[in-house]
Design a protein around this motif. Structure first.
Motif, mmCIF file in Angstrom:
data_model
loop_
_atom_site.group_PDB
_atom_site.id
_atom_site.type_symbol
_atom_site.label_atom_id
_atom_site.label_comp_id
_atom_site.label_asym_id
_atom_site.label_seq_id
_atom_site.Cartn_x
_atom_site.Cartn_y
_atom_site.Cartn_z
ATOM 1 N N ALA A 156 0.835 -1.203 0.000
ATOM 2 C CA ALA A 156 0.000 0.000 0.000
ATOM 3 C C ALA A 156 0.867 1.250 0.000
ATOM 4 N N ALA A 157 1.956 1.244 0.753
ATOM 5 C CA ALA A 157 2.852 2.404 0.774
ATOM 6 C C ALA A 157 3.502 2.609 -0.587
ATOM 7 N N ALA A 158 3.899 1.525 -1.244
ATOM 8 C CA ALA A 158 4.525 1.635 -2.565
ATOM 9 C C ALA A 158 3.525 2.153 -3.596
ATOM 10 N N VAL A 159 2.307 1.662 -3.543
ATOM 11 C CA VAL A 159 1.279 2.124 -4.484
ATOM 12 C C VAL A 159 0.934 3.585 -4.212
ATOM 13 N N ARG A 160 0.840 3.950 -2.946
ATOM 14 C CA ARG A 160 0.565 5.347 -2.595
ATOM 15 C C ARG A 160 1.673 6.264 -3.118
ATOM 16 N N ALA A 161 2.916 5.848 -2.967
ATOM 17 C CA ALA A 161 4.043 6.647 -3.459
ATOM 18 C C ALA A 161 4.006 6.751 -4.979
ATOM 19 N N ALA A 162 3.650 5.657 -5.647
ATOM 20 C CA ALA A 162 3.563 5.681 -7.110
ATOM 21 C C ALA A 162 2.457 6.623 -7.569
ATOM 22 N N ARG A 163 1.337 6.623 -6.872
ATOM 23 C CA ARG A 163 0.237 7.517 -7.237
ATOM 24 C C ARG A 163 0.609 8.976 -7.001
ATOM 25 N N GLN A 164 1.294 9.245 -5.897
ATOM 26 C CA GLN A 164 1.707 10.620 -5.630
ATOM 27 C C GLN A 164 2.714 11.108 -6.662
ATOM 28 N N ALA A 165 3.651 10.236 -7.036
ATOM 29 C CA ALA A 165 4.627 10.604 -8.068
ATOM 30 C C ALA A 165 3.929 10.831 -9.407
ATOM 31 N N PHE A 166 2.918 10.013 -9.682
ATOM 32 C CA PHE A 166 2.159 10.173 -10.918
ATOM 33 C C PHE A 166 1.430 11.516 -10.941
ATOM 34 N N ARG A 167 0.766 11.826 -9.837
ATOM 35 C CA ARG A 167 0.056 13.106 -9.778
ATOM 36 C C ARG A 167 1.003 14.290 -9.930
#
Length: 176
Positions: A156-167
């Protein structure tokens, strides 16, 4: 005759509830929706009006980076939880076999006459089997949850970081 349907629904519901954790883990998607419609559109060349080619390329790159990061997180989660899932399945398989055997015995005893003493005994045996196995199912689920929990938090932390980087990448591309 009116008590047959609730009992059948109870048995089916119980079997479904017992199989649900294993089935959810087998799919590995964790009930998340795929929200990459915009990414798919840009990758297919359907760029929204007002975006330059450079902006579209930056968005496509951000989408690919996010997809790669999420896939890596999913793969790491699956690799980290394989042994826990296998142990859960190995623990639950004999319990499921006992439930199925008791259910089949009840079905066979009650097929001819639902009011017979053999049917009543088989129903009582089925209920006692379910009652006796419920703590073992609960313990197996708790063990699975505790074994999978850290890996799920990491994912979940990795996916959250990926989404934040994407945004952030999309905001930067649209600002340019």
């Amino acid at each position: 005759m009116t008590t047959r349907l609730p009992r059948l629904l109870l048995a089916v519901g119980l079997l479904f509830a017992l199989a649900l954790p294993s089935a959810a883990l087998a799919h590995g998607r964790h009930h998340e929706r795929d929200r990459s419609h915009g990414c798919r559109a840009v990758e297919n060349g359907r760029v929204p009006r007002g975006l330059t080619a450079a902006q579209a390329q930056a968005i496509a790159t951000a989408c690919a980076t996010r997809a790669t990061a999420v896939k890596a997180a999913d793969d790491a989660f699956a690799a980290a939880t394989t042994s826990a899932r296998d142990a859960y399945r190995a623990t639950v398989a004999p319990l499921n076999a006992q439930v199925r055997a008791a259910f089949d015995a009840k079905r066979a005893a009650c097929r001819a006459d639902r009011r017979s003493q053999a049917c009543a005994n088989a129903r009582a045996a089925f209920r006692s089997t379910i009652t006796a196995l419920a703590p073992q199912y609960r313990a197996a689920r708790a063990t699975l949850r505790s074994a999978v929990g850290p890996a799920a938090q990491t994912r979940a932390a990795a996916v959250r970081a990926a989404r934040q980087a994407f945004r952030a990448a999309v905001r930067q591309a649209l600002a340019a």
